[in-house]
Design an enzyme around this catalytic site. Structure first.
Site, PDB file in Angstrom:
ATOM      1  N   ASP A  74       0.832  -1.211   0.000  1.00 42.42           N
ATOM      2  CA  ASP A  74       0.000   0.000   0.000  1.00 42.42           C
ATOM      3  C   ASP A  74       0.865   1.259   0.000  1.00 42.42           C
ATOM      4  OD1 ASP A  74      -2.274   1.505   0.023  1.00 42.42           O
ATOM      5  OD2 ASP A  74      -2.756   1.153   2.136  1.00 42.42           O
TER       6      ASP A  74
ATOM      7  N   HIS B  88       2.689   3.159  -8.892  1.00 42.04           N
ATOM      8  CA  HIS B  88       2.497   1.725  -9.169  1.00 42.04           C
ATOM      9  C   HIS B  88       3.701   1.163  -9.926  1.00 42.04           C
ATOM     10  CE1 HIS B  88      -1.409   2.152  -7.532  1.00 42.04           C
ATOM     11  NE2 HIS B  88      -1.952   2.787  -8.550  1.00 42.04           N
TER      12      HIS B  88
ATOM     13  N   LEU C 134      10.343 -20.958  -4.459  1.00 49.08           N
ATOM     14  CA  LEU C 134       9.298 -20.073  -3.924  1.00 49.08           C
ATOM     15  C   LEU C 134       8.027 -20.110  -4.774  1.00 49.08           C
ATOM     16  CD1 LEU C 134       8.546 -17.570  -2.030  1.00 49.08           C
ATOM     17  CD2 LEU C 134       9.339 -16.163  -3.945  1.00 49.08           C
TER      18      LEU C 134
HETATM   19  C1  FPP Z   1      -2.151   0.173  -3.224  1.00 48.32           C
HETATM   20  O1  FPP Z   1      -1.604   1.473  -3.199  1.00 48.32           O
HETATM   21  C2  FPP Z   1      -1.538  -0.569  -4.307  1.00 48.32           C
HETATM   22  C3  FPP Z   1      -2.229  -1.163  -5.317  1.00 48.32           C
HETATM   23  C4  FPP Z   1      -3.692  -1.132  -5.406  1.00 48.32           C
HETATM   24  C5  FPP Z   1      -1.525  -1.835  -6.415  1.00 48.32           C
HETATM   25  C6  FPP Z   1      -0.401  -2.720  -5.995  1.00 48.32           C
HETATM   26  C7  FPP Z   1       0.467  -2.946  -7.175  1.00 48.32           C
HETATM   27  C8  FPP Z   1       1.805  -2.868  -7.138  1.00 48.32           C
HETATM   28  C9  FPP Z   1       2.593  -2.629  -5.921  1.00 48.32           C
HETATM   29  C10 FPP Z   1       2.590  -3.065  -8.370  1.00 48.32           C
HETATM   30  C11 FPP Z   1       3.106  -4.464  -8.489  1.00 48.32           C
HETATM   31  C12 FPP Z   1       2.146  -5.302  -9.211  1.00 48.32           C
HETATM   32  C13 FPP Z   1       2.510  -6.382  -9.910  1.00 48.32           C
HETATM   33  C14 FPP Z   1       1.458  -7.146 -10.597  1.00 48.32           C
HETATM   34  C15 FPP Z   1       3.902  -6.847 -10.052  1.00 48.32           C
HETATM   35  P1  FPP Z   1      -2.572   2.706  -3.391  1.00 48.32           P
HETATM   36  O2  FPP Z   1      -2.657   3.019  -4.834  1.00 48.32           O
HETATM   37  O3  FPP Z   1      -3.909   2.424  -2.758  1.00 48.32           O
HETATM   38  O4  FPP Z   1      -1.818   3.812  -2.603  1.00 48.32           O
HETATM   39  P2  FPP Z   1      -2.484   5.027  -1.795  1.00 48.32           P
HETATM   40  O5  FPP Z   1      -3.211   4.404  -0.636  1.00 48.32           O
HETATM   41  O6  FPP Z   1      -1.297   5.821  -1.369  1.00 48.32           O
HETATM   42  O7  FPP Z   1      -3.384   5.755  -2.729  1.00 48.32           O
END
Ligand code: FPP
Length: 253
Positions: free
Chosen positions: A33, A50, A144
């Site tokens: 997150d 992301h 893994l």
């Molecule tokens: C939450 O942060 C994150 C996500 C919804 C996407 C997670 C994806 C990645 C970390 C990229 C890696 C993915 C793959 C498939 C390799 P947020 O956008 O909710 O952050 P915020 O709370 O600060 O808005």
């Protein structure tokens, strides 16, 4: 009595003794997150967060491999993430393909097997193709297990399990008397996998957000204020070390 081994100080722990393997979690689940906030702090569009977060996944996988963790489950896209603007959803659903395009050779070298949990059917074709290809390509790897939660929602998973159980009872494939916790788990996406020992969430939020509700019943939680794109191998090792100090009692004494 738990042994506390200083394995976190080693750079590339490989042996059982060095890694404190007996105390290493078998299954680690991560809620990655804070990508959006990371980008906002830099005046960048959310998708830049992301993208940066995607590269962190590779670092975390390498630590998991080096510490002989058996399963790493990453929450990449939830059933609730569809509520985001179309452009962000579109980008998030392109990330698995991009990640695999860049990192699949490395994952193969590290003997990593790719799996997913979640409802893949409704995902765009390009996402499915990339994921199915990676699953097929890595299916004989026995290192893994890298489990991507994609279009995953725990309540949906549990509802689907109940639906299937009712069908199996109706069609006499299953007897209601034989339904117990162990049987129930066989209807979940995580069928056959041990429950997460350690569940990590970054970015300061301290909630499960519909992630592994059944499976996390006895997981140890570890939270950090660090935003996912700033997460690193070192911080992951810190979490693993902290896990080593925990005394798991499972309701006992
Ligand atoms: C939450 O942060 C994150 C996500 C919804 C996407 C997670 C994806 C990645 C970390 C990229 C890696 C993915 C793959 C498939 C390799 P947020 O956008 O909710 O952050 P915020 O709370 O600060 O808005």
């Amino acid at each position: 009595m738990l042994m506390k081994l200083p394995f976190f100080k080693k750079k590339n722990s490989e042996t059982k003794e060095e890694s404190g393997l007996d105390m290493t979690p078998k299954h680690v689940a991560i809620i990655m997150d804070g990508n959006g906030r990371w980008a906002k702090n830099r005046g960048l569009p959310r998708i830049a967060g992301h993208k940066e977060g995607m590269d962190v996944v590779s670092d975390v996988v390498k630590v998991a491999v080096s510490f002989h963790i058996e399963i790493l489950t990453l929450y990449a896209f939830s059933t609730e993430n569809w509520k985001r603007p179309d452009t962000e959803v579109d980008y998030l659903l392109r990330l698995p393909k991009e990640f695999l395009h860049i990192y699949l050779p490395e994952l193969m070298e590290n003997n990593v097997r790719i799996e997913t949990i979640g409802d893949l059917e409704v995902l765009p074709e390009h996402t499915k193709e990339a994921v199915y290809y990676a699953k097929e390509k890595t299916k004989n790897n026995d290192g893994l297990l890298l489990n991507f939660a994609l279009n995953y929602g725990s309540r949906f998973e549990i509802m689907e399990a109940i639906r299937q159980i009712v069908t199996d009872i109706d069609t006499a494939k299953m007897d209601l008397d034989s339904l117990d916790e162990k049987t129930f788990t066989k209807y979940l996406y995580t069928k056959g996998q041990p429950d997460p020992d350690l569940l990590i969430r970054t970015s300061g939020e301290q909630r499960l957000s519909n992630f592994l509700l059944w499976q996390a019943a006895y997981s140890e939680f570890w939270f950090t204020d660090v935003l996912w794109p700033d997460f690193s191998a070192e911080i992951f090792k810190e979490a693993l070390h902290d896990y080593q100090q925990r005394k798991r009692r499972y309701g006992g004494v």
